[in-house]
Design a protein around this motif. Structure first.
Motif, mmCIF file in Angstrom:
data_model
loop_
_atom_site.group_PDB
_atom_site.id
_atom_site.type_symbol
_atom_site.label_atom_id
_atom_site.label_comp_id
_atom_site.label_asym_id
_atom_site.label_seq_id
_atom_site.Cartn_x
_atom_site.Cartn_y
_atom_site.Cartn_z
ATOM 1 N N GLY A 231 0.807 -1.216 0.000
ATOM 2 C CA GLY A 231 0.000 0.000 0.000
ATOM 3 C C GLY A 231 0.846 1.275 0.000
ATOM 4 N N ASN A 232 2.100 1.200 -0.395
ATOM 5 C CA ASN A 232 3.016 2.351 -0.459
ATOM 6 C C ASN A 232 3.131 3.107 0.866
ATOM 7 O OD1 ASN A 232 3.611 1.876 -3.157
ATOM 8 N ND2 ASN A 232 1.747 2.943 -3.814
ATOM 9 N N THR A 233 3.008 2.423 1.961
ATOM 10 C CA THR A 233 3.181 3.080 3.253
ATOM 11 C C THR A 233 4.478 2.546 3.858
ATOM 12 O OG1 THR A 233 2.035 1.372 4.477
ATOM 13 C CG2 THR A 233 0.679 3.157 3.607
ATOM 14 N N ASN A 234 4.830 3.082 4.994
ATOM 15 C CA ASN A 234 6.073 2.632 5.620
ATOM 16 C C ASN A 234 5.877 1.405 6.505
ATOM 17 O OD1 ASN A 234 7.692 4.546 4.419
ATOM 18 N ND2 ASN A 234 7.091 6.104 5.919
ATOM 19 N N SER A 235 4.603 1.037 6.766
ATOM 20 C CA SER A 235 4.382 -0.128 7.621
ATOM 21 C C SER A 235 3.870 -1.303 6.803
ATOM 22 C CB SER A 235 3.375 0.232 8.724
ATOM 23 O OG SER A 235 2.181 0.661 8.142
ATOM 24 N N PRO A 236 4.161 -2.514 7.234
ATOM 25 C CA PRO A 236 3.660 -3.672 6.485
ATOM 26 C C PRO A 236 2.137 -3.728 6.566
ATOM 27 C CG PRO A 236 4.594 -4.364 8.585
ATOM 28 C CD PRO A 236 4.877 -2.903 8.454
ATOM 29 N N CYS A 237 1.511 -4.403 5.591
ATOM 30 C CA CYS A 237 0.048 -4.514 5.623
ATOM 31 C C CYS A 237 -0.356 -5.359 6.837
ATOM 32 C CB CYS A 237 -0.468 -5.134 4.333
ATOM 33 S SG CYS A 237 -0.179 -6.906 4.194
ATOM 34 N N ALA A 238 -1.657 -5.323 7.151
ATOM 35 C CA ALA A 238 -2.157 -6.025 8.337
ATOM 36 C C ALA A 238 -1.859 -7.527 8.260
ATOM 37 C CB ALA A 238 -3.656 -5.787 8.474
ATOM 38 N N SER A 239 -1.923 -8.085 7.058
ATOM 39 C CA SER A 239 -1.701 -9.522 6.877
ATOM 40 C C SER A 239 -0.254 -9.877 7.199
ATOM 41 C CB SER A 239 -2.024 -9.923 5.446
ATOM 42 O OG SER A 239 -3.135 -9.207 4.971
ATOM 43 N N CYS A 240 0.687 -9.139 6.579
ATOM 44 C CA CYS A 240 2.108 -9.448 6.790
ATOM 45 C C CYS A 240 2.501 -9.209 8.245
ATOM 46 C CB CYS A 240 2.967 -8.617 5.841
ATOM 47 S SG CYS A 240 2.753 -9.148 4.132
ATOM 48 N N LYS A 241 1.877 -8.219 8.867
ATOM 49 C CA LYS A 241 2.155 -7.933 10.279
ATOM 50 C C LYS A 241 1.727 -9.136 11.133
ATOM 51 C CE LYS A 241 2.033 -3.844 13.175
ATOM 52 N NZ LYS A 241 1.454 -2.505 13.320
ATOM 53 N N LEU A 242 0.499 -9.635 10.861
ATOM 54 C CA LEU A 242 -0.004 -10.766 11.654
ATOM 55 C C LEU A 242 0.801 -12.031 11.378
ATOM 56 C CD1 LEU A 242 -2.708 -11.303 13.516
ATOM 57 C CD2 LEU A 242 -3.383 -12.658 11.561
ATOM 58 N N ASP B 288 4.730 -6.351 -4.113
ATOM 59 C CA ASP B 288 3.710 -7.102 -4.851
ATOM 60 C C ASP B 288 2.888 -8.008 -3.914
ATOM 61 O OD1 ASP B 288 5.756 -8.759 -4.288
ATOM 62 O OD2 ASP B 288 5.880 -9.721 -6.269
ATOM 63 N N CYS B 289 2.840 -7.657 -2.639
ATOM 64 C CA CYS B 289 2.056 -8.436 -1.651
ATOM 65 C C CYS B 289 0.589 -8.492 -2.094
ATOM 66 C CB CYS B 289 2.169 -7.773 -0.278
ATOM 67 S SG CYS B 289 1.003 -8.426 0.934
ATOM 68 N N ILE B 290 0.049 -9.690 -2.175
ATOM 69 C CA ILE B 290 -1.336 -9.849 -2.665
ATOM 70 C C ILE B 290 -2.376 -9.294 -1.689
ATOM 71 C CG2 ILE B 290 -1.691 -12.214 -1.755
ATOM 72 C CD1 ILE B 290 -2.936 -12.354 -4.945
ATOM 73 N N PHE B 291 -2.007 -9.249 -0.403
ATOM 74 C CA PHE B 291 -2.961 -8.788 0.613
ATOM 75 C C PHE B 291 -2.976 -7.261 0.775
ATOM 76 C CE2 PHE B 291 -1.768 -13.072 2.494
ATOM 77 C CZ PHE B 291 -2.969 -13.672 2.181
ATOM 78 N N ALA B 292 -1.809 -6.643 0.580
ATOM 79 C CA ALA B 292 -1.629 -5.222 0.922
ATOM 80 C C ALA B 292 -2.737 -4.273 0.429
ATOM 81 C CB ALA B 292 -0.260 -4.748 0.443
ATOM 82 N N PRO B 293 -3.213 -4.405 -0.839
ATOM 83 C CA PRO B 293 -4.230 -3.437 -1.287
ATOM 84 C C PRO B 293 -5.557 -3.544 -0.520
ATOM 85 C CG PRO B 293 -3.269 -4.602 -3.159
ATOM 86 C CD PRO B 293 -2.836 -5.325 -1.929
ATOM 87 N N TYR B 294 -5.792 -4.693 0.113
ATOM 88 C CA TYR B 294 -7.121 -4.924 0.724
ATOM 89 C C TYR B 294 -7.082 -4.994 2.246
ATOM 90 C CZ TYR B 294 -6.975 -6.426 -4.072
ATOM 91 O OH TYR B 294 -6.715 -6.470 -5.413
#
Lengths: 126, 126
Positions: free
Chosen positions: B3-14, B22-28
């Motif tokens: 999501g072009n942010t500095n933090s990992p998406c919620a999925s990768c964090k969990l 190219d994380c498949i979860f990040a946009p959602y």
């Protein structure tokens, strides 16, 4: 062996593991119906299904399995909307029927009022 | 980072993994809404969700995620029937409304016939 048969249940067969007499899947996924477990495993994952069943009392597990199988089938048929597509369709159908019913009730009221008006007119004439 | 942010998406964090561009979860599953991924992961499993999304064209993935979140919420609220409980309730509501509509239409027909009969009787009298 699950389900008191000589063959492992469909779940243990697919997961290639020993089917013990206390196998959580065995009562609901008999060996003769491998597709039933395969579809649930594909959508929810065996580990999640096992956890979900363990969290439920035994007498509710069969219903839970049926609903999981139904949901999994819906997701296979419609990979975008799954069961939610059916919910959306039914909600629209309910709204449409509620509108038709309201129109029918309004029409009925109009006919009744017209009828009463006619009766009153006749009484005035006689 | 997703999501072009500095933090990992919620999925990768969990899942405690590196969030690639190219994380498949990040946009959602943005980092500010960890519950959204947690509930989907609990019911469907991250691996299954990832596979389901990969099998869909990009423009349908957001709808698929929304329906998966909806289904997961329904399963958390009702661990036995999940979404299928809502489908069953709506199907009963549709049947009930169809019956009420049929009754209203039959009543309307009776009133109309009665009305026509009265009109004919009047014509005979005059």
């Amino acid at each position: 062996m699950g389900g008191n048969t000589n063959s492992p249940c469909a779940s243990c067969k697919l997961l290639r593991r020993r089917c013990t007499k206390d196998c959580i899947f065995a009562p609901y996924f008999p060996s003769h119906d491998p597709h039933k477990f395969a579809i649930v495993h594909k959508v929810f994952g065996a580990s999640n299904v096992s956890k979900m069943l363990q969290e439920l009392p035994c007498d509710q597990r069969e219903d839970a399995v049926s609903s999981l199988v139904y949901e999994a089938h819906a997701r296979m048929r419609d990979p975008v909307y799954g069961c939610v597509g059916a919910i959306s369709y039914l909600q629209n159908q309910v709204s449409e029927l509620q509108m038709q019913l309201a129109v029918a009730q309004a029409e009925m009221l109009c006919i009744q009022m017209e009828h009463e008006y006619d009766s009153l007119s006749r009484e005035t004439i006689f």
